[in-house]
Each structure stands twice: as C-alpha cells, then as structure tokens.
Design a protein around this motif. Structure first.
Motif, mmCIF file in Angstrom:
data_model
loop_
_atom_site.group_PDB
_atom_site.id
_atom_site.type_symbol
_atom_site.label_atom_id
_atom_site.label_comp_id
_atom_site.label_asym_id
_atom_site.label_seq_id
_atom_site.Cartn_x
_atom_site.Cartn_y
_atom_site.Cartn_z
ATOM 1 N N PRO A 129 0.830 -1.220 0.000
ATOM 2 C CA PRO A 129 0.000 0.000 0.000
ATOM 3 C C PRO A 129 0.858 1.262 0.000
ATOM 4 C CG PRO A 129 0.012 -1.005 2.166
ATOM 5 C CD PRO A 129 0.707 -1.976 1.259
ATOM 6 N N ARG A 130 0.253 2.345 -0.464
ATOM 7 C CA ARG A 130 0.919 3.638 -0.418
ATOM 8 C C ARG A 130 0.570 4.331 0.893
ATOM 9 N NH1 ARG A 130 -0.281 6.761 -5.989
ATOM 10 N NH2 ARG A 130 -2.378 6.803 -5.100
ATOM 11 N N GLU A 131 1.529 5.058 1.449
ATOM 12 C CA GLU A 131 1.309 5.764 2.710
ATOM 13 C C GLU A 131 1.860 7.173 2.603
ATOM 14 O OE1 GLU A 131 2.863 3.579 5.981
ATOM 15 O OE2 GLU A 131 2.119 1.642 5.261
ATOM 16 N N TRP A 132 1.157 8.133 3.180
ATOM 17 C CA TRP A 132 1.634 9.507 3.191
ATOM 18 C C TRP A 132 1.014 10.261 4.345
ATOM 19 C CZ3 TRP A 132 -2.033 7.700 -0.168
ATOM 20 C CH2 TRP A 132 -3.259 8.368 -0.215
ATOM 21 N N ILE A 133 1.552 11.445 4.615
ATOM 22 C CA ILE A 133 1.080 12.291 5.708
ATOM 23 C C ILE A 133 0.672 13.637 5.144
ATOM 24 C CG2 ILE A 133 1.787 13.549 7.790
ATOM 25 C CD1 ILE A 133 3.577 11.217 8.488
ATOM 26 N N GLU A 134 -0.533 14.076 5.524
ATOM 27 C CA GLU A 134 -1.027 15.406 5.181
ATOM 28 C C GLU A 134 -1.517 16.050 6.472
ATOM 29 O OE1 GLU A 134 -2.828 16.095 0.924
ATOM 30 O OE2 GLU A 134 -3.721 14.287 1.774
ATOM 31 N N GLY A 135 -0.850 17.134 6.863
ATOM 32 C CA GLY A 135 -1.214 17.763 8.125
ATOM 33 C C GLY A 135 -0.895 16.861 9.295
ATOM 34 N N ASN A 136 -1.917 16.627 10.128
ATOM 35 C CA ASN A 136 -1.757 15.728 11.268
ATOM 36 C C ASN A 136 -2.354 14.360 11.000
ATOM 37 O OD1 ASN A 136 -0.486 17.678 12.870
ATOM 38 N ND2 ASN A 136 -2.450 18.543 13.508
ATOM 39 N N SER A 137 -2.667 14.079 9.746
ATOM 40 C CA SER A 137 -3.308 12.805 9.406
ATOM 41 C C SER A 137 -2.380 11.946 8.573
ATOM 42 C CB SER A 137 -4.609 13.049 8.638
ATOM 43 O OG SER A 137 -5.533 13.761 9.447
ATOM 44 N N HIS A 138 -2.470 10.698 8.872
ATOM 45 C CA HIS A 138 -1.719 9.699 8.114
ATOM 46 C C HIS A 138 -2.685 8.909 7.254
ATOM 47 C CE1 HIS A 138 -0.505 5.355 7.922
ATOM 48 N NE2 HIS A 138 0.471 5.931 7.258
ATOM 49 N N TYR A 139 -2.337 8.754 5.984
ATOM 50 C CA TYR A 139 -3.207 8.055 5.047
ATOM 51 C C TYR A 139 -2.510 6.802 4.554
ATOM 52 C CZ TYR A 139 -5.974 12.347 4.867
ATOM 53 O OH TYR A 139 -6.743 13.424 5.188
ATOM 54 N N ILE A 140 -3.302 5.757 4.361
ATOM 55 C CA ILE A 140 -2.821 4.518 3.765
ATOM 56 C C ILE A 140 -3.805 4.093 2.690
ATOM 57 C CG2 ILE A 140 -3.958 3.123 5.545
ATOM 58 C CD1 ILE A 140 -1.604 1.124 5.222
ATOM 59 N N GLN A 141 -3.276 3.654 1.570
ATOM 60 C CA GLN A 141 -4.118 3.326 0.420
ATOM 61 C C GLN A 141 -3.664 1.993 -0.170
ATOM 62 O OE1 GLN A 141 -3.843 6.037 -2.948
ATOM 63 N NE2 GLN A 141 -6.021 5.769 -3.418
ATOM 64 N N TYR A 142 -4.572 1.015 -0.136
ATOM 65 C CA TYR A 142 -4.281 -0.321 -0.650
ATOM 66 C C TYR A 142 -4.684 -0.405 -2.115
ATOM 67 C CZ TYR A 142 -3.621 -1.808 4.187
ATOM 68 O OH TYR A 142 -3.172 -1.944 5.470
ATOM 69 N N VAL A 143 -4.044 -1.316 -2.825
ATOM 70 C CA VAL A 143 -4.454 -1.543 -4.212
ATOM 71 C C VAL A 143 -5.858 -2.137 -4.218
ATOM 72 C CG1 VAL A 143 -2.118 -1.838 -5.089
ATOM 73 C CG2 VAL A 143 -3.339 -3.811 -4.195
ATOM 74 N N SER A 144 -6.566 -1.880 -5.313
ATOM 75 C CA SER A 144 -7.947 -2.346 -5.387
ATOM 76 C C SER A 144 -8.005 -3.876 -5.463
ATOM 77 C CB SER A 144 -8.620 -1.740 -6.613
ATOM 78 O OG SER A 144 -9.929 -2.253 -6.769
#
Length: 249
Positions: A62-77
């Motif tokens: 999965p892809r992971e990144w940080i925007e502001g104070n939030s952490h996002y994770i995105q898995y492949v479909s």
C-alpha cells in the motif's frame, strides 16, 4: 517495524487503488517523528494459507503519506476489472504518453515509468484471478528489473570505458600531431639544405667545367706549340741534311 512515510499525496498512477484510509498520527511528536510510522504486524498462523488479498498486498504494498496531522494509507484495489476497464486503461496509457511527451523509443524514463504502472495493474488483475499467476508475473517483473539494471550497469561501464579510451586516443592524437609538425619542420629544413647543396653542386660543376675548359685550352695550345716546334725542328734537320749532301764547289 519502522517505515518512513512521505509527506503529501503521491502522484496519480495507472495502478488501480481503493480509496485512502485516514488515521491520525498518535502523540505529540515533532515534525521529524511525524514522518515515521510504527506499525505492528500480526503474523498469520503457520498452518494458515495466505489468501489472494494477502498475496496481492505483499506483491503490491500500500501507499502511505502524511497530510497535516493525518496519516493516510491506500491499498491496491481488490476488485476485478471488467473488459471495459481494460480498454479504458489502454486509452489512458496512450493519453498519458502523449501528455507527458514520452519518446517513441523505449529508452525513455517517462515511458518506462508508465509501462511499469501498467504492468503492476496487470499483475493486480492476474493475482485476483489466480495468486500463482500473479506471483509468476511478479517474478518475471523482478527478473526484468534485474536484467535492465545489469544492462544499465554495463552501459555505464562501457560509457566510462569509452570516455577513458577517447581521452587516451585524444592524448595520443595530440602527440601524433606534435610529431607530425616536428616532422614537417624537419622536412622543411632538409628541403632547404637540399636546395643549398644543389646550388653548391651547380656552382662547383660550373667551376669544374670552366676549369676543364681552361686546362683543355692550355693543353691544346701547348700541344700545338710542341707540334709546331717539332715541325720546325724537322724542317731544320732536313735543311741541314740537304746542305751537307749538296756537292761543294
């Protein structure tokens, strides 16, 4: 395990992902610490067989990144693609190749990047139908990457070797040019000496010819004088004989 997470959302890709999942970064950490995510991974039991989803997440992390104070994770479909989606992917590939002005020949970073994304999408679709097929394609991808890396290393080595040889050749050419100039200078000097020697030889030949003419003239005069004296002496002797043999009165 410790994993460094990038700041900002990643660029769009041809690999199909699910919607990102948001999670707040825990604690009041500094900005440097906010880039590091600590995740606890629970290992499945040894007797458990991994599912297609587990294999897919392992092949395409999965892809992971940080925007502001939030952490996002995105898995492949994990949704299988329809025929229309495959056709749309082909059109989207051509569109992005045109928009990003990828070169027609394969030696192009943009073209390589886009086709790598498409190949990941093909692996994703194949894994959803058959995990074994997806693993095989992933192995083919890794082998192709290693082959390309080997060719790149060989290319860089050959370029370095070629530049080195070119410099050596240039240095050799400069030495040869200097030697040619030196030989030309010596040739000019020898030509000048040749002209001087030819002039001296011509002058000597002229003097020899004149001296020979003078000597021959002197010899001719002396020969004529000796011959004249000889003739006169013979005449005198003949006259004396006649006088002696004539009867006395």
């Amino acid at each position: 395990m410790q994993q460094t997470v990038q700041e900002g959302k990643p660029a769009d890709t041809l690999l199909k992902y699910d919607d990102p999942i948001e999670s707040t970064v825990p604690g009041n950490k500094s900005s440097a610490d906010s880039k590091t995510l600590y995740k606890k991974i629970e290992l499945p039991p040894l007797e458990a067989k991994p599912t297609n989803d587990d294999i897919l997440n392992a092949i395409l992390p999965p892809r992971e990144w940080i925007e502001g104070n939030s952490h996002y994770i995105q898995y492949v479909s994990h949704k299988q693609s329809e025929r229309e989606e495959v056709s749309a992917l082909n059109k989207e590939l051509d569109k992005r190749l045109t928009e990003r002005q990828a070169r027609d020949n394969p030696i192009c970073p943009i073209r390589e990047e886009l086709f790598a994304q498409v190949f990941d999408e093909v692996i994703r679709q194949a894994t959803l139908y058959s995990a074994e097929r997806g693993l095989l394609l992933h192995r083919v991808k890794d082998e192709a990457k290693m082959t390309i890396a080997a060719y790149e290393t060989l290319y860089r080595s050959s370029v370095t070797f070629g530049i080195k040889k070119h410099k050596e050749a240039q240095e050799g050419v400069e030495d040869l040019l200097l030697k040619v100039e030196e030989l030309k200078r010596r040739r000019t000097e020898l030509k000048k000496k040749e002209l001087d020697l030819n002039s001296k030889i011509s002058a000597i030949n002229t003097k020899n010819t004149e001296y020979k003419g003078i000597i021959e003239s002197m010899w001719k005069e002396e020969e004529d004088m000796v011959k004249y004296q000889g003739d006169e002496m013979e005449k005198y002797i003949q006259a004396m004989k006649e006088v002696n043999t004539s009867p006395q009165k």
